[in-house]
Design a protein around this motif. Sequence first.
Motif, short mmCIF file in Angstrom:
data_model
loop_
_atom_site.label_atom_id
_atom_site.label_comp_id
_atom_site.label_asym_id
_atom_site.label_seq_id
_atom_site.Cartn_x
_atom_site.Cartn_y
_atom_site.Cartn_z
N ALA A 8 -1.48 20.37 -13.25
CA ALA A 8 -1.94 21.58 -13.94
C ALA A 8 -3.39 21.91 -13.61
CB ALA A 8 -1.77 21.42 -15.45
N LEU A 9 -4.18 20.89 -13.32
CA LEU A 9 -5.59 21.13 -12.98
C LEU A 9 -5.75 21.93 -11.69
CD1 LEU A 9 -7.10 17.60 -13.76
CD2 LEU A 9 -7.45 19.70 -15.09
N HIS A 10 -4.73 21.93 -10.85
CA HIS A 10 -4.80 22.62 -9.57
C HIS A 10 -4.37 24.09 -9.64
CE1 HIS A 10 -4.68 18.38 -8.40
NE2 HIS A 10 -5.12 18.72 -7.21
N HIS A 11 -3.83 24.51 -10.76
CA HIS A 11 -3.27 25.86 -10.84
C HIS A 11 -3.99 26.72 -11.88
CE1 HIS A 11 0.11 24.98 -8.17
NE2 HIS A 11 0.13 23.78 -8.72
N GLY A 12 -3.93 28.02 -11.66
CA GLY A 12 -4.55 28.96 -12.58
C GLY A 12 -6.07 28.94 -12.55
N ARG A 13 -6.63 28.46 -11.45
CA ARG A 13 -8.08 28.38 -11.36
C ARG A 13 -8.66 29.72 -10.92
NH1 ARG A 13 -9.29 23.24 -12.25
NH2 ARG A 13 -11.50 23.80 -12.06
N VAL A 20 -13.03 19.85 -8.63
CA VAL A 20 -13.91 18.91 -7.93
C VAL A 20 -13.53 17.49 -8.33
CG1 VAL A 20 -16.29 18.18 -7.53
CG2 VAL A 20 -15.76 20.61 -7.86
N LEU A 21 -13.12 16.70 -7.33
CA LEU A 21 -12.63 15.35 -7.57
C LEU A 21 -13.55 14.34 -6.88
CD1 LEU A 21 -8.80 15.87 -6.97
CD2 LEU A 21 -10.03 15.87 -9.15
N PRO A 22 -14.44 13.69 -7.62
CA PRO A 22 -15.25 12.63 -7.01
C PRO A 22 -14.38 11.50 -6.49
CG PRO A 22 -16.14 13.28 -9.15
CD PRO A 22 -14.79 13.91 -9.03
N GLY A 23 -14.94 10.74 -5.53
CA GLY A 23 -14.17 9.68 -4.89
C GLY A 23 -14.67 8.29 -5.22
N PRO A 24 -14.17 7.67 -6.28
CA PRO A 24 -14.62 6.32 -6.62
C PRO A 24 -14.07 5.27 -5.67
CG PRO A 24 -12.79 6.94 -8.03
CD PRO A 24 -13.12 8.15 -7.19
N TRP A 25 -14.86 4.24 -5.43
CA TRP A 25 -14.43 3.16 -4.55
C TRP A 25 -14.21 1.85 -5.29
CZ3 TRP A 25 -18.92 5.83 -4.74
CH2 TRP A 25 -20.06 5.14 -5.15
N ASP A 26 -14.58 1.83 -6.58
CA ASP A 26 -14.33 0.65 -7.41
C ASP A 26 -14.36 1.10 -8.87
OD1 ASP A 26 -17.03 0.99 -8.04
OD2 ASP A 26 -17.69 -0.80 -6.98
N ALA A 40 -10.70 14.40 -13.39
CA ALA A 40 -9.81 13.56 -12.59
C ALA A 40 -10.59 13.02 -11.41
CB ALA A 40 -8.59 14.36 -12.11
N LEU A 41 -10.03 12.02 -10.75
CA LEU A 41 -10.70 11.37 -9.62
C LEU A 41 -9.71 11.20 -8.47
CD1 LEU A 41 -12.46 8.51 -11.64
CD2 LEU A 41 -13.39 10.77 -11.09
N ALA A 42 -10.26 11.03 -7.25
CA ALA A 42 -9.41 10.84 -6.07
C ALA A 42 -10.04 9.78 -5.19
CB ALA A 42 -9.23 12.15 -5.31
N THR A 43 -9.40 8.62 -5.08
CA THR A 43 -9.98 7.54 -4.30
C THR A 43 -9.98 7.87 -2.81
OG1 THR A 43 -7.93 6.32 -3.90
CG2 THR A 43 -9.09 5.87 -5.97
N ALA A 212 -11.12 27.33 -1.21
CA ALA A 212 -10.61 25.98 -1.47
C ALA A 212 -10.23 25.86 -2.95
CB ALA A 212 -11.66 24.94 -1.12
N THR A 213 -9.08 25.27 -3.20
CA THR A 213 -8.62 25.03 -4.56
C THR A 213 -9.17 23.73 -5.11
OG1 THR A 213 -6.50 25.97 -3.87
CG2 THR A 213 -6.56 24.88 -6.02
N ARG A 214 -9.31 22.77 -4.23
CA ARG A 214 -9.66 21.40 -4.62
C ARG A 214 -10.68 20.86 -3.63
NH1 ARG A 214 -5.33 16.42 -5.26
NH2 ARG A 214 -6.25 15.00 -3.77
N ILE A 215 -11.69 20.17 -4.17
CA ILE A 215 -12.75 19.62 -3.34
C ILE A 215 -12.77 18.09 -3.49
CG2 ILE A 215 -15.22 19.58 -2.88
CD1 ILE A 215 -14.05 22.32 -2.39
N THR A 216 -12.72 17.41 -2.36
CA THR A 216 -12.92 15.96 -2.35
C THR A 216 -14.06 15.64 -1.39
OG1 THR A 216 -11.13 15.74 -0.71
CG2 THR A 216 -10.57 15.39 -3.05
#
Length: 238
Positions: A8-13, A20-26, A40-43, A212-216
């Motif tokens: 749902a976070l990807h739609h209706g924006r 914007v999804l930060p990329g955690p490594w740990d 939300a986050l995206a590894t 862009a809809t989503r940024i990583t």
Amino acid sequence: MTAATFRALHHGRAAGDPLVLPGPWDAASARVFAEAGFPALATPSAGVAASLGYEDGATPPDEMFAAVARIVRAVPVPVSADIEGGYGLAPRELVGRLLEAGAVGCNLEDSENHATLKDPQRHADWLAEVRAEAGDALFINARVDTFLVGTGDPADAVARARLYVAAGADCVYPLLAPIEVLPVLREGIEGPLNMAADTDKESVAELGRLGATRITFGPGMQRYATRAIGELAAGLRL
């Protein structure tokens, strides 16, 4: 957190308001990003690999899934996992391991060892099998590597993207696509479009403005942190 929440976070924006999804490594970096208010986050596979002492693409699957599970346990927000090309796992096992780790989504790339593109129709068929196994329980971000190891022609990226969306991908990620071709990609690709940004607000804003809809960030945040630690270490030497 469920895949439905994440989807749902990807739609209706609104235009210019990408996810914007930060990329955690740990787990520690994941907590920092969640506490900063990101939904939300995206590894990043390369960032996780570096944190575990491996080169990009060399992380053993067991260690990657374990790292994802630690990140998921550390935060109250949805986490999507970059699992590269799927490690040769059958769709049922791949989906099972992602769900066991607690991920609500995944990145799946269409090149072998960052060197050779997979056949687009065979890859689309495989994505369809992953979708069939996952149902609605996973958000599938299909990476398109034509700008990494292919011709760099936007038409090639669009053609692959359309196959992957038809196979059930929720989002398409044309890795390393130059910013100037983003309007062409946006016009030709239906649904959410993922682009990678530099670690600054200006880059994020420009990508959002162009569609862009989503940024990583790929491994950008992990590398930024490593540079900062390097500067700290240098400053402490007597």
